[in-house]
Write a protein that holds these residues in place. Structure first.
Motif, PDB file in Angstrom:
ATOM      1  N   ASN A  54     -12.247 -25.056 -41.916  1.00 33.93           N
ATOM      2  CA  ASN A  54     -13.443 -24.236 -42.080  1.00 33.93           C
ATOM      3  C   ASN A  54     -13.660 -23.233 -40.959  1.00 33.93           C
ATOM      4  O   ASN A  54     -14.638 -22.491 -40.942  1.00 33.93           O
ATOM      5  N   TYR A  77     -18.574 -18.725 -40.945  1.00 30.85           N
ATOM      6  CA  TYR A  77     -19.589 -18.248 -41.894  1.00 30.85           C
ATOM      7  C   TYR A  77     -18.934 -17.483 -43.049  1.00 30.85           C
ATOM      8  O   TYR A  77     -19.422 -17.504 -44.173  1.00 30.85           O
ATOM      9  N   ALA A  80     -17.459 -20.115 -45.381  1.00 28.04           N
ATOM     10  CA  ALA A  80     -18.532 -20.767 -46.131  1.00 28.04           C
ATOM     11  C   ALA A  80     -18.986 -19.894 -47.284  1.00 28.04           C
ATOM     12  O   ALA A  80     -19.216 -20.360 -48.399  1.00 28.04           O
ATOM     13  N   ARG A  81     -19.120 -18.610 -47.011  1.00 31.23           N
ATOM     14  CA  ARG A  81     -19.602 -17.704 -48.063  1.00 31.23           C
ATOM     15  C   ARG A  81     -18.609 -17.542 -49.200  1.00 31.23           C
ATOM     16  O   ARG A  81     -18.983 -17.161 -50.302  1.00 31.23           O
ATOM     17  N   TYR A  88     -20.978 -32.919 -42.358  1.00 35.77           N
ATOM     18  CA  TYR A  88     -20.625 -33.419 -41.044  1.00 35.77           C
ATOM     19  C   TYR A  88     -20.670 -34.927 -40.991  1.00 35.77           C
ATOM     20  O   TYR A  88     -21.556 -35.555 -41.547  1.00 35.77           O
ATOM     21  N   PHE A 109     -27.866 -18.498 -47.669  1.00 38.14           N
ATOM     22  CA  PHE A 109     -26.716 -17.901 -46.984  1.00 38.14           C
ATOM     23  C   PHE A 109     -25.379 -18.254 -47.601  1.00 38.14           C
ATOM     24  O   PHE A 109     -24.347 -17.778 -47.180  1.00 38.14           O
ATOM     25  N   MET A 161     -25.244 -24.048 -51.561  1.00 38.94           N
ATOM     26  CA  MET A 161     -24.417 -22.895 -51.252  1.00 38.94           C
ATOM     27  C   MET A 161     -23.522 -22.500 -52.419  1.00 38.94           C
ATOM     28  O   MET A 161     -22.768 -21.542 -52.320  1.00 38.94           O
TER      29      MET A 161
ATOM     30  N   GLU C 191     -24.073 -24.746 -34.702  1.00 41.73           N
ATOM     31  CA  GLU C 191     -22.786 -24.980 -35.361  1.00 41.73           C
ATOM     32  C   GLU C 191     -22.972 -25.142 -36.870  1.00 41.73           C
ATOM     33  O   GLU C 191     -22.229 -24.570 -37.658  1.00 41.73           O
ATOM     34  N   ALA C 192     -23.994 -25.921 -37.238  1.00 43.13           N
ATOM     35  CA  ALA C 192     -24.259 -26.100 -38.673  1.00 43.13           C
ATOM     36  C   ALA C 192     -24.625 -24.760 -39.308  1.00 43.13           C
ATOM     37  O   ALA C 192     -24.195 -24.452 -40.426  1.00 43.13           O
ATOM     38  N   ALA C 193     -25.386 -23.946 -38.588  1.00 41.20           N
ATOM     39  CA  ALA C 193     -25.772 -22.640 -39.122  1.00 41.20           C
ATOM     40  C   ALA C 193     -24.546 -21.813 -39.473  1.00 41.20           C
ATOM     41  O   ALA C 193     -24.474 -21.191 -40.532  1.00 41.20           O
ATOM     42  N   ASN C 194     -23.567 -21.817 -38.570  1.00 41.74           N
ATOM     43  CA  ASN C 194     -22.335 -21.085 -38.838  1.00 41.74           C
ATOM     44  C   ASN C 194     -21.657 -21.578 -40.101  1.00 41.74           C
ATOM     45  O   ASN C 194     -21.197 -20.792 -40.924  1.00 41.74           O
ATOM     46  N   SER C 195     -21.609 -22.899 -40.252  1.00 38.17           N
ATOM     47  CA  SER C 195     -20.914 -23.455 -41.413  1.00 38.17           C
ATOM     48  C   SER C 195     -21.678 -23.264 -42.700  1.00 38.17           C
ATOM     49  O   SER C 195     -21.165 -23.553 -43.767  1.00 38.17           O
ATOM     50  N   MET C 196     -22.918 -22.806 -42.592  1.00 35.28           N
ATOM     51  CA  MET C 196     -23.689 -22.586 -43.823  1.00 35.28           C
ATOM     52  C   MET C 196     -23.664 -21.128 -44.244  1.00 35.28           C
ATOM     53  O   MET C 196     -24.415 -20.717 -45.108  1.00 35.28           O
ATOM     54  N   GLY C 197     -22.848 -20.350 -43.589  1.00 31.37           N
ATOM     55  CA  GLY C 197     -22.728 -18.965 -44.005  1.00 31.37           C
ATOM     56  C   GLY C 197     -23.569 -17.989 -43.204  1.00 31.37           C
ATOM     57  O   GLY C 197     -23.685 -16.830 -43.563  1.00 31.37           O
ATOM     58  N   ILE C 198     -24.160 -18.458 -42.095  1.00 34.40           N
ATOM     59  CA  ILE C 198     -24.973 -17.552 -41.292  1.00 34.40           C
ATOM     60  C   ILE C 198     -24.080 -16.878 -40.250  1.00 34.40           C
ATOM     61  O   ILE C 198     -23.423 -17.552 -39.467  1.00 34.40           O
ATOM     62  N   ASN C 199     -24.100 -15.553 -40.234  1.00 39.26           N
ATOM     63  CA  ASN C 199     -23.354 -14.803 -39.218  1.00 39.26           C
ATOM     64  C   ASN C 199     -24.212 -14.804 -37.960  1.00 39.26           C
ATOM     65  O   ASN C 199     -25.070 -13.943 -37.758  1.00 39.26           O
TER      66      ASN C 199
END
Lengths: 255, 287, 320
Positions: A54, A77, A80-81, A88, A109, A161, C191-199
């Motif tokens: 990822n 990111y 993910a998109r 986790y 997002f 997502m 870190e979680a924010a990044n993995s959720m698609g947040i730039n």
């Protein structure tokens, strides 16, 4: 054709931390719609593989292809998109926010939300919450809820997502047998409804046997076996890895 | 001129090295950015001033008192005011140490006024020759003493039970706890050690330069730079950082003019932060 | 705050009305004091976005105040009118925030805070030494407005009030938006924010640019108001410290917090200054410590805790 069916391809993935080879030349493929179990004893490299796929870790070597595109150098990111997501092992709730807000972030997002529309995203978040059974506590702060609910929320967040592939990292850790059963049922149900491909990471053999189509076994960072649950459970190397050489010999001598 | 510049830089750098280590230890190991550090250095200076004026004791000797007093003060401040608020995060401890600075600064202003003070030693003017360069005796003595103290600190960290306990806590808090090390006590002793080093530096400073509350902010600026250059919590890194800053300031003053002396340090710090955030030594802990 | 949205809006509008007409009843001195309060509230909102909502404390944020002030002074010295110079000053500050932000925002926590102090110090030194452009350490002047002092004070009072209202409202809408969720997620778990698609890099840089925008306009207004600025004054570390204290006491992570905090702190400072002139530093230090110990969540946080607890108690009574 075979090619079109493969949604995720991992090729010669390695991660060295100095002299420590956490992941060493691991390759496997995942077909669309499959549940692939990724198992191995603690420290085998399962979570490291997830972090590599990822984009959280830089790859020492290797490539990752998602839906036939090379995503090896993309940031987390971006991956993910595109629809490749993960949960986790030690849950990472967004602290200071409610359950609904956590899922809403995934909805805003992730892949599904091309527009910036808060209303649609909120609606979708609420649907997901209902699907996993969390709608009653949607306004609770995440600091006050139980571990099984936290895990459900993390799953819901990822579902919001609109992913195509989900790496579920040791979802069962910390759950009692009833909760494990509940979780398995939920995962199967959601997989069908949302047409997901799942990579199911576990270190407990039993949890993953009943649910996976195929299994990949890691040990000391290397892939040692790949195949159906039946084949894997009887494999000499796997028994050695989990139970040690002596036990494996005993089992062999007895049967 | 080159040799003189080199001598000046080394002498200044040695003092800076001692000054920076205390701050670096507090930040790197105890996790506290101590904005009152400059005030503590100055307190050391003023303590030596009083011992000199009232008892005619040389600052090289009264520095022991400075160190002891500041050690106790540091322990009390950590235990009473900082430890209870560590969980509040960086904003809390930053602003608390700033409040402590204000209080100490106000006390200094009230007791000694804002005027620059000096300790006039009888041997203040002596110097000896090293090749083409003049080496002021007091600066040389300070350099030696600073070096000895740095080495003693290193020995403390490496050889004593407490020192090793502090190292253990810095490397792996949970692991240290598991083997029975009292984590909070280690953090406290480490912090108090930092303030003691500040006090010692202040005494040395007072033997060479004049001092006033005006220097408080400037000193904080300098120790920031030194800590970042050397990597937080790293004794030899901070020492290297101090030397580097000494060189930069002397070179800057010589080639660019004295007003750039302060600016140079800042610019170097920003460059290092952008290029190697973990310090020139590369790692967050003792090399 | 209070739980009914309509009542809240009504109260805020009344408060606004009171503020608009207040200068008629106050002496010039108090008009200036309140103008300063509005100004600090704006700077605090800029920091609030970064620290309270996003979890990245820009200790040196006052550098944008100074940049706004100096850009205005330089622009007006070239003959440009104030209203044209202000957007230029803001753009200058935004450019700085992006140029400095891109490399520095990838540093976490402590390092970012310290890096901003370093930048602030470096910019201060440059301004002090670039005498030809900035007037150096002696400071620089701006055109004086040709009107009666009372009228001038009122202009700036209203201007700062407008800036405070605009920046607070903007912050309110930003936080409620998708971008705002991105910001809050970064603080919650980057870190979680990044993995959720947040730039996250994009969010951090834009947030800092917005912070720079508000802060620099406050600086621009300040410069024109004072007609004379010096580097030590507009790049003063005490501006940052005051701002942090304001956020602490008012409550970070809320829109009204910085405004309430600014009022409390400035009024406290007025009292401390006049009553304890010789000890005002120590008194300020003690006040800070008292605030941190007794009101750690700030006024807004503590009041909201209080009303939540009251609501829970009331609900419990009903179910039992």
């Amino acid at each position: 054709m075979e090619e079109n069916n493969i949604i995720l391809k991992i090729k010669s993935l390695s991660k060295y931390f100095g002299a420590l080879k956490a992941v060493d030349d691991v390759s496997f493929e995942v077909k669309k719609g499959e549940i692939v179990g990724l198992i191995g004893p603690n420290g085998a490299g399962k979570t490291t593989v997830t972090n590599l796929v990822n984009g959280t870790y830089f790859k020492t070597t290797g490539k990752v292809f998602f839906k036939n595109s090379d995503v090896s150098d993309l940031k987390p990111y971006q991956i993910a998109r595109m629809g490749l997501t993960r949960t986790y092992q030690v849950v990472k709730p967004l602290m200071g926010m409610t359950v609904e807000e956590n899922v809403l972030v995934g909805s805003l997002f992730g892949r599904g939300n091309r527009s910036r529309d808060m209303n649609n995203a909120t609606k979708r978040a609420r649907e997901i919450l209902k699907l996993v059974g969390l709608e009653k506590i949607k306004d609770s702060s995440v600091s006050g809820i139980t571990l099984p609910d936290l895990k459900k929320m993390e799953f819901a967040r990822v579902l919001a997502m609109e992913p195509e592939v989900v790496f579920l990292d040791e979802v069962m850790a910390g759950l009692n047998p009833t909760e494990v059963e509940e979780a398995s049922v939920l995962v199967k149900k959601v997989r069908k409804e949302k047409d997901l491909t799942i990579v199911y990471i576990e270190h407990i053999m039993k949890a993953v046997m009943g649910i996976s189509d195929r299994i990949v076994v890691l040990h000391h960072g290397k892939k040692i076996v790949e195949g159906t649950p039946q084949k894997v459970i009887n494999d000499q190397a796997v028994i050695e890895a989990y139970l040690g050489k002596r036990y494996a010999k005993e089992v062999n001598n007895e049967g | 001129m080159g040799l003189q510049m080199l001598v000046n830089a080394i002498l200044l750098g040695g003092l800076y090295a001692l000054m920076g280590i205390g701050f670096s230890l507090q930040w790197g190991i105890s996790g506290i950015i101590n904005l009152s550090y400059g005030a503590m250095v100055m307190l050391g200076s003023y303590i030596s001033l009083e011992f000199f004026n009232f008892f005619h004791i040389d600052p090289f000797i009264s520095m022991i008192m400075s160190g002891a007093i500041l050690f106790v003060l540091g322990a009390v401040i950590y235990r009473g005011l900082l430890q209870p608020f560590l969980k509040g995060g960086i904003v809390f401890t930053l602003i608390l140490t700033f409040a402590i600075r204000l209080i100490i600064e106000n006390i200094i202003l009230k007791v000694w006024s804002a005027d620059y003070r000096t300790i006039r030693l009888t041997y203040a003017g002596s110097n000896f020759q090293f090749g083409d360069a003049y080496v002021p005796l007091i600066k040389f003595l300070s350099f030696i003493v600073a070096g000895i103290i740095i080495y003693l600190t290193y020995l403390f960290m490496m050889k004593t039970k407490t020192g090793k306990g502090i190292q253990a806590v810095a490397l792996d808090k949970e692991g240290a706890q598991a083997v029975g090390i009292h984590v909070e006590k280690m953090y406290m002793i480490n912090f108090a050690l930092g303030t003691a080093l500040a006090g010692l530096t202040g005494s040395l400073w007072a033997s060479i330069y004049s001092f006033s509350p005006h220097l408080i902010g400037i000193i904080v600026g300098k120790v920031f730079i030194i800590a970042i250059l050397g990597g937080l919590g790293n004794i030899w890194g901070a020492a290297a950082g101090g030397l580097l800053l000494g060189f930069a300031e002397v070179a800057g003053a010589t080639f660019l003019g004295s007003q750039w002396q302060e600016a140079i340090g800042m610019v170097i710090m920003v460059i290092v932060l952008l290029w190697r955030p973990y310090g020139l030594m590369g790692k967050k802990f003792f090399g | 705050m209070l739980n009914n949205k309509k009542i809240n809006i009504f109260l805020l509008i009344i408060a606004l009305g009171v503020f608009i007409f207040l200068p008629r009843f106050l002496s010039g001195y108090w008009v200036r004091v309140i103008t300063t309060i509005f100004m600090y509230a704006v700077i605090a909102q800029g920091m609030n976005l970064m620290s309270g909502y996003m979890g990245y404390l820009p200790f040196g944020n006052a550098m944008f105040f100074g940049i706004g002030a100096y850009a205005t002074a330089i622009g007006m010295s070239k003959g440009l009118p104030f209203l044209l110079v202000v957007p230029l000053a803001a753009i200058t500050a935004i450019l700085f925030s992006i140029l400095l932000g891109l490399p520095v925002l990838r540093l976490r926590g402590h390092y970012f805070a310290i890096a901003t102090i370093g930048m602030s110090g470096a910019i201060l030194s440059v301004v002090q030494n670039a005498t030809e452009i900035t007037g150096g350490a002696m400071g620089t002047t701006l055109p004086i407005i040709d009107k009666a002092p009372g009228v001038v004070y009122n202009y700036f009072y209203l201007a700062m009030l407008a800036l405070m209202v605009i920046s607070s409202l903007s912050l309110h809408f930003i936080i409620k938006s998708k971008f705002g969720f991105g910001i809050r997620s970064i603080k919650a778990n980057e870190e979680a924010a990044n993995s959720m698609g947040i730039n996250t890099t994009y969010h951090k840089v834009i947030a800092w640019a917005i912070s720079a925008l508000f802060t620099s306009i406050a600086g621009a207004l300040y410069a024109y108001w004072m007609s004379f600025i010096g580097p030590d004054e507009v790049f003063d570390v005490m501006i940052a410290v005051n701002t942090i204290v304001i956020m602490l006491i008012g409550g970070a992570g809320s829109i009204l917090g910085p405004i309430i905090g600014a009022f409390i702190i400035e009024l406290l400072a007025e009292v401390a200054w006049s009553a304890f002139l010789e000890y005002h530093l120590a008194v300020l230090g003690i006040i800070i410590i008292v605030i941190v110990i007794f009101v750690p969540k700030g006024m807004v946080g503590s009041i909201s805790d209080f009303t939540k607890k009251r609501k829970l108690r009331a609900e419990k009574k009903v179910t039992i």
